[in-house]
Design a protein around this motif. Sequence first.
Motif, PDB file in Angstrom:
ATOM      1  N   ARG A  53     -14.861 -37.665  26.821  1.00 58.14           N
ATOM      2  CA  ARG A  53     -15.333 -37.850  28.374  1.00 58.14           C
ATOM      3  C   ARG A  53     -16.829 -38.302  27.799  1.00 58.14           C
ATOM      4  N   ASP A  68     -16.861 -46.173  34.698  1.00 55.69           N
ATOM      5  CA  ASP A  68     -17.188 -44.680  34.192  1.00 55.69           C
ATOM      6  C   ASP A  68     -16.265 -44.137  33.245  1.00 55.69           C
ATOM      7  N   ASP A  70     -13.401 -42.483  33.672  1.00 55.64           N
ATOM      8  CA  ASP A  70     -12.076 -42.348  34.217  1.00 55.64           C
ATOM      9  C   ASP A  70     -11.601 -43.958  34.291  1.00 55.64           C
ATOM     10  N   GLN A 254      -3.217 -42.150  38.220  1.00 53.70           N
ATOM     11  CA  GLN A 254      -4.150 -42.721  38.366  1.00 53.70           C
ATOM     12  C   GLN A 254      -3.721 -44.276  38.864  1.00 53.70           C
ATOM     13  N   TYR A 257      -1.533 -43.796  41.985  1.00 48.79           N
ATOM     14  CA  TYR A 257      -2.434 -43.405  43.185  1.00 48.79           C
ATOM     15  C   TYR A 257      -3.983 -43.668  42.907  1.00 48.79           C
ATOM     16  N   GLY A 259      -7.540 -44.079  42.291  1.00 50.95           N
ATOM     17  CA  GLY A 259      -8.592 -43.431  42.994  1.00 50.95           C
ATOM     18  C   GLY A 259      -8.354 -41.914  43.302  1.00 50.95           C
ATOM     19  N   ALA A 260      -7.187 -41.454  43.201  1.00 50.43           N
ATOM     20  CA  ALA A 260      -6.862 -40.094  43.487  1.00 50.43           C
ATOM     21  C   ALA A 260      -7.856 -38.969  43.032  1.00 50.43           C
ATOM     22  N   GLN A 261      -8.289 -38.043  43.896  1.00 48.92           N
ATOM     23  CA  GLN A 261      -9.395 -36.967  43.316  1.00 48.92           C
ATOM     24  C   GLN A 261      -8.795 -35.652  43.728  1.00 48.92           C
ATOM     25  N   TRP A 262      -8.822 -34.564  43.043  1.00 48.86           N
ATOM     26  CA  TRP A 262      -8.639 -33.271  43.616  1.00 48.86           C
ATOM     27  C   TRP A 262      -9.466 -32.244  43.115  1.00 48.86           C
TER      28      TRP A 262
ATOM     29  N   HIS B  66     -18.038 -26.839  35.373  1.00 49.79           N
ATOM     30  CA  HIS B  66     -17.810 -27.279  36.488  1.00 49.79           C
ATOM     31  C   HIS B  66     -18.152 -25.900  37.470  1.00 49.79           C
TER      32      HIS B  66
END
Lengths: 262, 173
Positions: A53, A68, A70, A254, A257, A259-262, B66
Amino acid sequence: MNCSSHHFDYLLRLGGSSLVLGQRMAEWIGHGPVLEEDIALANVGLDLMGQARMLLTHAGALEGRGRDEDALAMLRDVPGFRNYTLCELPNGEPVSQVGATRDYAFTLTRNFLFAAFQCELWKALGASRDAELAAIAAKSAKESRYHYGHAADWMLRLGDGTDDSHRRMQAALDLLWPYTHELFAADAGEAELEAAGIAPRSETLRAGWLQAVEPVLAEATLARPADTGFLSTGRFGRHSEHLGHLLSELQYLQRAYPGAQW
Amino acid sequence: MVKPPIATGGPGPDRERVMQLLGGIPDPEIPVISIVELGIVRDVAFEGEAVIVTITPTYSGCPAMHAIEADVRALLGAEGYGRVELKTQLAPAWTTDWMPEAARARLRDYGIAPPMGQAGSDTHRITLHGRSVPCVRCGSTHTERLSAFGSTACKALYRCLDCMEPFDYFKPI
């Protein structure tokens, strides 16, 4: 800081290697030979993901095209990845022919060889003129030392263990050794990176790596395989057939879907 | 113990107040020590309306980071700070050497053996069972490591061979 394509590729190489090996560690979750080792591999994987990351975030920022971590991890295909081939090899079949998709001897031996490499790498990059890379290296060094300790411990126990464990560790070592050549192979960009004080030439890391690897192999009664001319090419985006399968699982959500975020 | 490098710039009662508030936020995994004692908070600064809190990660992939960010936002928001920004700073890398003695004692009382000695800085061979970590229950050093990795990234699992108590050990890094 100006970002050359070599600099960007170098960060992709390091970030991709941590990402891909981290994913291989994640494949063990719930399947470890004992609970403690299940937790160990999950933790090693978590550290590697954390490194990935930081490195990919930094690569995206330097590139300056708005990508970024992701975007770099999830939205590129096989040729876009620059990780060492060593990191993408599956944990067991079909490379390690033990009749199982997960081979602990193979997994640990790879962790040992790669953690020893990362220890040398982070030590050298701690002095990088790319201040963010130096900071990431100083942070990651502490984690890689621990990964190395964990894997070295098992090299000894299993290498100098039963006849069967010894045979399996030696077989894993023989299979993996040729892939370590790539960690120290020269490439077109490294003279520029060395001159700019960003990264050392890969070959300069080999002596320290051998110092970390050879005594453990000797104590573990394992024979160091002879070097051959084999040279894998993951760092140029030319990968084994295994990376595509890994990415299809890693990137599935990704891709399905966006741009999926949770 | 080494003092954590918390920036000293930008004096003023407001900064101290924020630091004090942050000192009341417990670590999400180890609630007996605060995020300030853990050495995660590096700086508090103000820019116009915004309060900027700079934090450093413990382990690169630690999921608790987080939760910590969310806790900082929630608390400062509730205390009337309209805009809260979080920044991450990597260097110097976090080390358990920054943990004050009082926090170590509280860890021990809580059942987690605090990190022993100075974090190693040599790159090579660390032996994972080289330290005799004293049992948090009976104090015996006749203990063994059960697992190099424990319930969180920062811990290993030990067992006392005298009183048989299993316990977590906060790894020195």
